[in-house]
Scaffold this motif. Structure first.
Motif, mmCIF file in Angstrom:
data_model
loop_
_atom_site.group_PDB
_atom_site.id
_atom_site.type_symbol
_atom_site.label_atom_id
_atom_site.label_comp_id
_atom_site.label_asym_id
_atom_site.label_seq_id
_atom_site.Cartn_x
_atom_site.Cartn_y
_atom_site.Cartn_z
ATOM 1 N N MET A 1 30.512 49.625 68.695
ATOM 2 C CA MET A 1 30.331 51.014 68.271
ATOM 3 C C MET A 1 29.299 51.102 67.147
ATOM 4 S SD MET A 1 34.355 52.103 68.267
ATOM 5 C CE MET A 1 34.092 53.599 67.319
ATOM 6 N N ARG A 2 29.451 50.226 66.158
ATOM 7 C CA ARG A 2 28.515 50.282 65.030
ATOM 8 C C ARG A 2 27.107 49.897 65.467
ATOM 9 N NH1 ARG A 2 29.293 48.600 58.743
ATOM 10 N NH2 ARG A 2 27.100 48.844 58.128
ATOM 11 N N ASP A 3 26.994 48.909 66.337
ATOM 12 C CA ASP A 3 25.671 48.533 66.842
ATOM 13 C C ASP A 3 24.984 49.723 67.491
ATOM 14 O OD1 ASP A 3 25.991 45.938 65.979
ATOM 15 O OD2 ASP A 3 26.424 45.104 67.968
ATOM 16 N N CYS A 4 25.750 50.507 68.254
ATOM 17 C CA CYS A 4 25.175 51.675 68.935
ATOM 18 C C CYS A 4 24.693 52.704 67.922
ATOM 19 C CB CYS A 4 26.194 52.292 69.882
ATOM 20 S SG CYS A 4 25.524 53.571 70.962
ATOM 21 N N ALA A 5 25.464 52.932 66.854
ATOM 22 C CA ALA A 5 25.042 53.885 65.828
ATOM 23 C C ALA A 5 23.783 53.411 65.119
ATOM 24 C CB ALA A 5 26.170 54.104 64.824
ATOM 25 N N GLU A 6 23.714 52.115 64.828
ATOM 26 C CA GLU A 6 22.522 51.585 64.168
ATOM 27 C C GLU A 6 21.310 51.627 65.093
ATOM 28 O OE1 GLU A 6 23.770 47.774 62.747
ATOM 29 O OE2 GLU A 6 24.807 48.621 61.001
ATOM 30 N N GLU A 7 21.542 51.383 66.386
ATOM 31 C CA GLU A 7 20.455 51.491 67.361
ATOM 32 C C GLU A 7 19.967 52.938 67.458
ATOM 33 O OE1 GLU A 7 22.219 49.955 70.885
ATOM 34 O OE2 GLU A 7 22.320 47.896 70.106
ATOM 35 N N ALA A 8 20.886 53.882 67.297
ATOM 36 C CA ALA A 8 20.493 55.291 67.343
ATOM 37 C C ALA A 8 19.502 55.610 66.232
ATOM 38 C CB ALA A 8 21.734 56.180 67.228
ATOM 39 N N VAL A 9 19.805 55.183 65.019
ATOM 40 C CA VAL A 9 18.900 55.443 63.898
ATOM 41 C C VAL A 9 17.556 54.756 64.128
ATOM 42 C CG1 VAL A 9 18.551 55.153 61.413
ATOM 43 C CG2 VAL A 9 20.804 55.777 62.298
#
Length: 503
Positions: free
Chosen positions: A298-306
């Motif tokens: 989940m966190r990887d996806c949020a960081e990839e979003a930014v």
């Protein structure tokens, strides 16, 4: 943190961190189209006739309790897409018939929901309440399928409620999401189902129930950490009425966003975890409520979003706090068990580390939530406090009429976030603290400071954190609504949805 320290942090953060580049300098920005606000599927959907028949009290229907379990059920998935089936597993205190009614949450001329279908009567009967597993406290039901719904292609993405109504006059609920991850939308709203389950103490019956915080003592009282579970399952109803704790925050956000005409689709925290979300498909991702329990995926996806130039907006507080694993459940179904050992030794830590607080992972708090969001959880409030406005000339507060040190009453509540200068901060980012609100932490009676934060990185990508539980409620909930919060949130999303093209 003292008010003076917080104001010092404000002045420092407004300058920005080393290497920060302002918008307009020679930098390739992510390409994003013009917003579709006001001319999209959501606007057309909300022209349908709404229904207010889903709450309790209609036609004399009564609510359920976990000890009597008059009618309760759970869904086989947190989200489904067109053509996929979703199963409902339902138990009743007596053998009888029940109906399942499906509603979509939205604006619908301020009614708040739309009735989509009601099943034919189906047979239900008592099902066994499982005992907790001795080692982990896991409570997982294996009730048979009562009714299956194939998601029609005409249903657009949204937050849905399945309503179980028994022949003898009782009613309960379970939520789910219809996702359309193949369709690009301006905004993606994430529903925090992992956190819903972390707080779910079903069955709240004086003997059996557990969540990731508490369980029952031998004398039937609610205990604490010694009695809590290390694992909780989606294969069980949500306690009591079946509406998860803090679900009202997400309903309020969804209704407000749809009343505002934003082009929005919906997904769950499990969709982030399982890789169904391509962040580049969205201009902004909104985390609508209390989103505390996050896996590495989940966190990887949020960081990839930014990194992809997708803006993030966290509308509550205490987000990305506990690291979790999602494990298989019955019949090897993926992501049906949320695992979090917290202070206890984790017997099977993954490559991402043990299931502890994110701020305790990595060297020098490298994985602290503030490193992504700019602020992090710093306390609990016994009673609401006013949000104190800072940087009132910033575009975020435009049109609100607010000035520095003005207060929005009772907006800081339940839990708060704040800026911590000793913790890692987002790299190459300018931070503006839009509120600096003193409050008393109920855990130790110490004075603390709540901050509403906006970070902008070198690409112009924004990460917003409201820093309080009452912010999403102030968008639409009649008991909390604030025109100031509505206008500021509109300013935020409208700025996020400004078109960007390659320079």
């Amino acid at each position: 943190m003292s008010r003076r320290t917080a104001l010092g942090a404000l002045s420092l953060s407004a300058v920005g961190f080393a290497g920060y580049q302002l918008r307009g300098q020679d930098e390739v920005l992510p390409t994003r189209p013009a917003a579709r606000t006001g001319n999209n599927l959501i606007v057309r959907e909300n022209k349908a006739i709404g229904s207010d028949q889903w709450p309790l009290g209609r036609d004399g229907l009564k609510g359920v309790t976990d000890d009597l379990a008059q009618i309760q059920g759970y869904a086989s998935a947190t989200s489904v897409t067109h053509g996929e089936p979703i199963d409902f597993h339902i138990s009743s205190h007596i053998a009888q018939q029940c109906t399942i009614t499906v509603y979509r949450i939205g604006h619908y001329d301020a009614v708040g929901a739309r009735h989509l279908l009601t099943s034919e009567p189906v047979k239900v009967k008592p099902q066994k309440k499982p005992e907790p597993q001795p080692e982990t406290g896991l409570i997982s039901c294996d009730w048979p399928v009562t009714w299956t719904l194939d998601i029609p292609k005409t249903w657009i993405s949204g937050l849905f409620l399945a309503v179980f109504t028994s022949q003898d006059g009782y009613r309960s609920y379970t939520p789910f999401v219809v996702r359309e991850t193949a369709r690009r939308s301006d905004v993606l709203m994430i529903l925090p189902f992992t956190t819903y389950q972390a707080y779910n103490m079903w069955p709240l019956d004086g003997r059996t129930g557990k969540n990731l915080y508490k369980g029952y003592t031998a004398d039937g009282k609610i205990g604490g950490n010694p009695e809590r579970a290390f694992k909780v399952s989606f294969d069980r109803p949500y306690m009591q009425l079946g509406l998860p704790r803090w679900f009202d925050m997400d309903m309020s956000t969804a209704r407000w966003a749809e009343s505002s005409g934003y082009d929005i689709t919906y997904a769950t925290s499990l969709d982030l975890h399982e890789g169904r979300i391509n962040p580049a498909h969205y201009t902004a991702i909104v985390f609508s409520g209390h989103d505390e329990y996050w896996s590495k995926e989940m966190r990887d996806c949020a960081e990839e979003a930014v990194a992809a130039g997708t803006h993030l907006a966290f509308l509550a507080s205490n987000n990305i706090y506990f690291h979790i694993r999602l494990e298989t459940g019955a019949e090897d179904r993926p992501s049906r068990v949320v695992t979090c050992y917290k202070e206890a030794p984790d017997p099977e830590p993954s490559d991402a580390g043990p299931t502890v607080r994110w701020r305790h992972l990595g060297k020098k708090h490298h994985k602290a939530e503030q490193r992504l969001m700019g602020v992090q959880y710093n306390g609990i409030l016994a009673k609401p406090a006013p949000l104190v406005v800072s940087e009132s000339k910033h575009w975020f507060w435009s049109g609100t009429g607010l000035r520095d040190s003005d207060e929005i009453p009772d907006l800081v509540a339940v839990e708060a976030d704040g800026f911590n200068p000793s913790m890692p901060q987002p790299a190459d980012t300018k931070q503006t603290l839009l509120a600096s609100s003193p409050y008393v932490d109920s855990r130790n009676r110490a004075r603390a400071m709540q901050n509403t934060s906006l970070c902008e990185n070198y690409q112009g990508t924004l990460v917003f954190v409201a820093g309080t539980f009452h912010w999403p409620l102030a968008l639409n909930d009649s008991d909390y609504v604030s025109p100031h919060v509505q206008r500021a949130t509109s300013n935020l999303l409208n700025r996020m949805l400004e078109p960007r093209s390659t320079q």
